[in-house]
Design a protein around this motif. Sequence first.
Motif, short mmCIF file in Angstrom:
data_model
loop_
_atom_site.label_atom_id
_atom_site.label_comp_id
_atom_site.label_asym_id
_atom_site.label_seq_id
_atom_site.Cartn_x
_atom_site.Cartn_y
_atom_site.Cartn_z
N SER A 1 15.04 5.82 -4.23
CA SER A 1 14.67 5.59 -5.62
C SER A 1 14.47 4.10 -5.86
N GLY A 2 13.46 3.80 -6.65
CA GLY A 2 13.17 2.41 -6.97
C GLY A 2 12.23 1.74 -5.98
N THR A 3 11.84 2.46 -4.92
CA THR A 3 10.91 1.89 -3.95
C THR A 3 9.57 2.63 -4.04
N VAL A 4 8.52 1.94 -3.64
CA VAL A 4 7.18 2.54 -3.62
C VAL A 4 6.59 2.37 -2.23
N CYS A 5 5.51 3.06 -1.98
CA CYS A 5 4.85 3.00 -0.67
C CYS A 5 4.20 1.63 -0.48
N PRO A 6 4.19 1.13 0.72
CA PRO A 6 4.59 1.77 1.97
C PRO A 6 6.08 1.60 2.30
N GLN A 7 6.81 0.86 1.48
CA GLN A 7 8.22 0.60 1.77
C GLN A 7 9.02 1.88 1.94
N THR A 8 8.76 2.86 1.10
CA THR A 8 9.50 4.13 1.16
C THR A 8 9.35 4.79 2.53
N VAL A 9 8.12 4.87 3.02
CA VAL A 9 7.86 5.51 4.31
C VAL A 9 8.52 4.71 5.43
N LEU A 10 8.48 3.41 5.35
CA LEU A 10 9.10 2.57 6.38
C LEU A 10 10.61 2.78 6.44
N ILE A 11 11.25 2.91 5.29
CA ILE A 11 12.69 3.16 5.24
C ILE A 11 13.01 4.49 5.92
#
Length: 83
Positions: free
Chosen positions: A6-16
């Motif tokens: 929560s609180g993240t958006v792509c591409p950061q979410t996919v990387l996590i």
Amino acid sequence: MEIDVSGTVCPQTVLIVRRCLEELEPGDELTVVGDYPPAERSIRRSCHKHGYSVSTTSTTDAEAEFALRIRVTSAAKTSATHP
């Protein structure tokens, strides 16, 4: 394992999610909850592309827009180690 993106958006979410999946062994599951619906689509697409099994699951987090259960398959581990 469970992570909250929560609180993240792509591409950061996919990387996590990918980083967490790399730590797991075949048969392990990762539950991902988040609040950004486009991230759900990106996570699903990335997981299917790399051979992970993805299904929708329930969550007790009232703030979550989505909850996914990602199962690590032996095919996914093979594709992750051999690009």
